[in-house]
Design an enzyme around this catalytic site. Structure first.
Site, short mmCIF file in Angstrom:
data_model
loop_
_atom_site.label_atom_id
_atom_site.label_comp_id
_atom_site.label_asym_id
_atom_site.label_seq_id
_atom_site.Cartn_x
_atom_site.Cartn_y
_atom_site.Cartn_z
N LYS A 1 32.49 35.51 24.21
CA LYS A 1 31.28 36.18 24.71
C LYS A 1 30.10 35.20 24.77
O LYS A 1 29.41 35.11 25.78
CB LYS A 1 30.89 37.37 23.80
CG LYS A 1 31.97 38.43 23.69
CD LYS A 1 31.52 39.61 22.84
CE LYS A 1 31.29 39.27 21.38
NZ LYS A 1 32.50 38.82 20.65
N ARG B 1 27.60 47.77 19.92
CA ARG B 1 28.89 47.60 19.27
C ARG B 1 29.39 48.90 18.66
O ARG B 1 30.46 48.91 18.05
CB ARG B 1 28.69 46.61 18.14
CG ARG B 1 29.63 45.44 18.13
CD ARG B 1 29.02 44.47 17.20
NE ARG B 1 29.80 43.43 16.74
CZ ARG B 1 29.57 42.15 17.05
NH1 ARG B 1 28.64 41.83 17.91
NH2 ARG B 1 30.28 41.22 16.49
N ARG C 1 36.16 26.71 15.67
CA ARG C 1 34.79 26.77 16.22
C ARG C 1 33.81 26.00 15.34
O ARG C 1 33.86 26.05 14.12
CB ARG C 1 34.33 28.22 16.33
CG ARG C 1 32.85 28.31 16.73
CD ARG C 1 32.43 29.65 17.22
NE ARG C 1 32.59 30.69 16.24
CZ ARG C 1 32.35 31.98 16.48
NH1 ARG C 1 31.96 32.35 17.68
NH2 ARG C 1 32.52 32.87 15.54
N ARG D 1 30.81 28.47 10.79
CA ARG D 1 30.20 29.73 10.34
C ARG D 1 30.93 30.27 9.12
O ARG D 1 32.16 30.23 9.06
CB ARG D 1 30.24 30.75 11.48
CG ARG D 1 29.00 30.74 12.33
CD ARG D 1 29.12 31.55 13.59
NE ARG D 1 29.62 32.91 13.43
CZ ARG D 1 29.67 33.79 14.42
NH1 ARG D 1 29.29 33.45 15.64
NH2 ARG D 1 30.13 35.02 14.22
N ARG E 1 37.07 41.16 10.70
CA ARG E 1 36.20 41.42 11.86
C ARG E 1 37.01 42.01 13.02
O ARG E 1 36.51 42.86 13.77
CB ARG E 1 35.51 40.12 12.30
CG ARG E 1 34.39 39.71 11.35
CD ARG E 1 34.01 38.24 11.49
NE ARG E 1 33.54 37.88 12.79
CZ ARG E 1 33.56 36.63 13.29
NH1 ARG E 1 34.03 35.65 12.56
NH2 ARG E 1 33.10 36.39 14.49
P1 AP5 Z 1 32.58 32.20 21.34
O1 AP5 Z 1 32.04 32.09 22.73
O2 AP5 Z 1 31.74 31.70 20.22
O3 AP5 Z 1 33.13 33.68 21.06
P2 AP5 Z 1 32.35 35.04 20.75
O4 AP5 Z 1 33.08 36.12 21.46
O5 AP5 Z 1 30.89 34.89 21.06
O6 AP5 Z 1 32.66 35.12 19.21
P3 AP5 Z 1 31.76 35.57 17.97
O7 AP5 Z 1 32.61 35.27 16.77
O8 AP5 Z 1 30.40 34.95 18.01
O9 AP5 Z 1 31.68 37.08 18.20
P4 AP5 Z 1 31.42 38.16 17.16
O10 AP5 Z 1 31.29 39.32 18.06
O11 AP5 Z 1 32.39 38.33 16.06
O12 AP5 Z 1 30.16 37.59 16.37
P5 AP5 Z 1 28.61 37.88 16.51
O13 AP5 Z 1 27.93 36.59 16.36
O14 AP5 Z 1 28.30 38.73 17.69
O15 AP5 Z 1 34.00 31.42 21.35
C1 AP5 Z 1 34.73 31.30 20.15
C2 AP5 Z 1 35.35 29.87 20.08
O16 AP5 Z 1 36.32 29.74 21.14
C3 AP5 Z 1 34.34 28.73 20.29
O17 AP5 Z 1 34.74 27.66 19.48
C4 AP5 Z 1 34.49 28.39 21.77
O18 AP5 Z 1 34.15 27.02 22.03
C5 AP5 Z 1 35.97 28.66 22.01
N1 AP5 Z 1 36.26 29.15 23.36
C6 AP5 Z 1 35.55 30.06 24.09
N2 AP5 Z 1 36.14 30.29 25.26
C7 AP5 Z 1 37.28 29.52 25.28
C8 AP5 Z 1 38.34 29.33 26.22
N3 AP5 Z 1 38.37 29.98 27.40
N4 AP5 Z 1 39.33 28.48 25.88
C9 AP5 Z 1 39.34 27.83 24.70
N5 AP5 Z 1 38.35 27.96 23.77
C10 AP5 Z 1 37.34 28.80 24.06
O19 AP5 Z 1 28.37 38.80 15.21
C11 AP5 Z 1 28.43 38.26 13.92
C12 AP5 Z 1 28.09 39.37 12.91
O20 AP5 Z 1 26.73 39.85 13.15
C13 AP5 Z 1 28.96 40.63 12.99
O21 AP5 Z 1 30.17 40.48 12.23
C14 AP5 Z 1 28.01 41.67 12.35
O22 AP5 Z 1 27.95 41.52 10.95
C15 AP5 Z 1 26.65 41.27 12.94
N6 AP5 Z 1 26.37 41.93 14.22
C16 AP5 Z 1 26.17 41.32 15.41
N7 AP5 Z 1 25.93 42.22 16.37
C17 AP5 Z 1 25.99 43.44 15.78
C18 AP5 Z 1 25.87 44.76 16.28
N8 AP5 Z 1 25.62 45.02 17.58
N9 AP5 Z 1 26.00 45.78 15.38
C19 AP5 Z 1 26.23 45.55 14.08
N10 AP5 Z 1 26.37 44.31 13.54
C20 AP5 Z 1 26.27 43.26 14.40
#
Ligand code: AP5
Length: 215
Positions: A13, A88, A127, A160, A171
């Site tokens: 994402k 979410r 990552r 992270r 997660r």
């Molecule tokens: P990346 O692009 O970083 O993936 P992502 O989907 O953004 O993953 P996240 O782990 O950031 O998502 P998440 O939803 O768990 O975490 P968030 O920060 O929102 O890609 C991942 C890796 O793959 C990278 O190394 C990248 O380089 C690689 N990659 C990407 N595309 C690729 C491809 N095509 N091929 C190969 N490699 C590739 O949330 C964190 C925490 O915050 C949550 O657990 C929760 O506690 C809180 N939180 C956030 N939002 C909310 C909400 N709305 N409600 C409640 N709690 C929330």
């Protein structure tokens, strides 16, 4: 234009939202980044959110909704926004819908990136994230030009806390239990598109761009 980008942890994402936002000249608002910035700053919001984020649990809806709706009032969001990781839960989606309706706006497009669990584990354990601007890299799939340093701002990259394997597995369970029901919410409104999130970053970006052009 208001785009919601959904998908499990590690689906790509953040990687895709950044590209699409720059192609379409929209703001990129990532709820996870907002929490990590608040945690790094040691703000009251950060202290509240930290235990949830580190455990891989969702932060309570009222805290997230307030934080994101405040962010959407900033001038850079006036032209439109890519929402990454928000909403979410169905409660968050309803709160967003109401807030947008009050301003005569609506979500225009919802994309779910679909990626199998084995691929996610490989992506997240490799990552590395910029400590300063949060740009995501991968030790194999998307390495920085200079090892350990962000291409965008030159600051060090780090792993992270919530990218440890057992937290990633938790997660993923949280996603299935609390976020997957959002699919039905947006499908009923005719907004949901599933996109294959596997393959090269550029291939996924091209699939997404095609859908965004048609929206
Ligand atoms: P990346 O692009 O970083 O993936 P992502 O989907 O953004 O993953 P996240 O782990 O950031 O998502 P998440 O939803 O768990 O975490 P968030 O920060 O929102 O890609 C991942 C890796 O793959 C990278 O190394 C990248 O380089 C690689 N990659 C990407 N595309 C690729 C491809 N095509 N091929 C190969 N490699 C590739 O949330 C964190 C925490 O915050 C949550 O657990 C929760 O506690 C809180 N939180 C956030 N939002 C909310 C909400 N709305 N409600 C409640 N709690 C929330």
């Amino acid at each position: 234009m208001i785009v919601v980008l959904m998908g499990p942890p590690g689906a790509g994402k953040g990687t895709q939202a950044e590209r699409l936002a720059s192609q379409l000249a929209l703001a990129h608002v990532a709820s996870g980044d907002l929490f990590r910035e608040a945690i790094a700053a040691g703000s009251p919001l950060g202290r509240l959110a930290q235990e949830y984020v580190d455990r891989g649990e969702l932060v309570p809806d009222e805290i997230v909704v307030q934080m994101v709706l405040e962010r959407l009032k900033q001038p850079d969001c006036a032209r439109g926004v890519i929402l990454d990781g928000f909403p979410r839960t169905v409660a968050q989606a309803e709160a967003l819908e109401q807030a947008l309706q009050a301003e005569g706006k609506q979500v225009d497009l919802v994309v779910e990136l679909v990626v199998p669990e084995a691929v996610i584990l490989e992506r997240l354990t490799g990552r590395r994230t910029c400590r300063h601007c949060q740009a995501p890299y991968h030790v194999r799939f998307n390495p920085p030009t200079q090892p350990g340093l962000c291409d965008r701002c030159g600051e060090p990259l780090e792993q992270r806390e919530d990218d440890r394997e057992e937290t990633v597995r938790h997660r993923l369970e949280v996603y299935q239990r609390q976020t997957a029901p959002l699919r039905a919410f947006y499908a009923e409104r005719g907004l949901l598109h599933e996109v294959d999130g596997t393959g090269e970053v550029e291939e996924v970006a091209a699939r997404l761009a095609r859908i965004a052009e048609g929206a």
